[in-house]
Scaffold this active site. Structure first.
Site: not given
Ligand code: FE
Ligand code: ZN
Length: 256
Positions: A56, A58, A60-61, A115, A134, A172
């Site tokens: 996805h 985001h 942090d990915h 998400h 996530d 995570h």
């Molecule tokens: Fe994440």
């Molecule tokens: Zn995420």
């Protein structure tokens, strides 16, 4: 030769995973949380990056993609077709029922909106390994940012139909916080209580709590147990339908 999986913590509480096909030498990074951490993992394993499989959009990915492409210009970036434009630099957009190869390995794409609206997960069927991003965590699930809550519930239900022994990796390490919440809504679940104690010990020792399995999540993850009479009773929703129970659980966890 069986596939190899190498998981490593990075950033504050993310996990990276490398998937390696010994037969072809192909190696995929599942998401790209941090280029330096992925490059360190590649150095540790001696593997050469060929693919990046994004779940996805985001940061942090995906924020490691540019740094990985700089080091491995031929790397192929695979991402949800629905989010490819926003991510940028995507070589292959994929959707439900598509198959993604990593050398001779292959993963089925399962769409799990919730998400994010375009979130996908990758299921390596022959190895029975799921990369849930996530969407599904150990004892938890992702926050629902981009769809109604019941859409996320449907996405989670799809994953419960995978084989019970499926190894589940996730984006995570949230398991300790998830365990403490789970105990508040499923307090009489003996399997959960036992698991929560084990998780406390694992986190004290710095041990990852992932991968998990579909089987253990079905037995202990409250977000997969919204149809369980004990969970429903514990939150005062004995007569509610599971999607409503799930929504209440998710909202309580947001505030926890
Ligand atoms: Fe994440
Ligand atoms: Zn995420």
């Amino acid at each position: 030769m069986p596939a190899k999986f190498h998981q490593f913590p990075c950033l504050k509480d993310n996990y990276g995973v490398l998937v390696h096909d010994p037969a072809s030498g192909a190696t995929a990074s599942i998401d790209a949380p941090d280029a330096d951490a992925v490059l360190d993992a590649l150095a540790t394993t001696g593997w050469t990056l060929t693919d990046i499989l994004l779940t996805h959009h985001h940061a942090d990915h995906i924020q490691g993609v540019a740094g990985l492409k700089a080091r491995y210009p031929a790397v192929r970036v695979v991402a949800p077709a629905k989010e490819a434009q926003g991510i940028g630099g995507v070589d292959l957009g994929v959707a439900e029922h598509d198959t993604v190869s990593v050398g001779q390995l292959s993963a089925k794409v399962i769409e799990t909106p919730g998400h994010t609206a375009g979130h996908i997960v990758y299921w390596f069927e022959a190895e029975d390994v799921l990369f849930a991003g996530d969407t599904l965590f150990a004892l938890g699930c992702g926050r629902v940012f981009e769809t109604p809550l019941d859409v996320m519930y449907e996405s989670l239900m799809k994953l419960t139909h995978l084989p019970l022994e499926t190894q589940v990796y996730a984006g995570h390490e949230y398991t300790l916080s998830n365990a403490r919440f789970a105990l508040t809504v499923d307090p009489d679940n003996a399997v959960l209580r036992e698991r929560a104690m084990g998780i406390e010990r694992m986190r004290e020792a710095g041990t990852p709590t992932l991968p998990t399995t579909i089987e253990i999540e079905l037995a202990t993850n409250p977000f997969l147990r919204a149809d369980n009479p004990a969970v429903k009773a514990a939150i005062g929703m004995a007569d509610a339908d599971p999607a409503a129970v799930f929504s209440e659980l998710r909202e309580r966890k947001n505030k926890a």
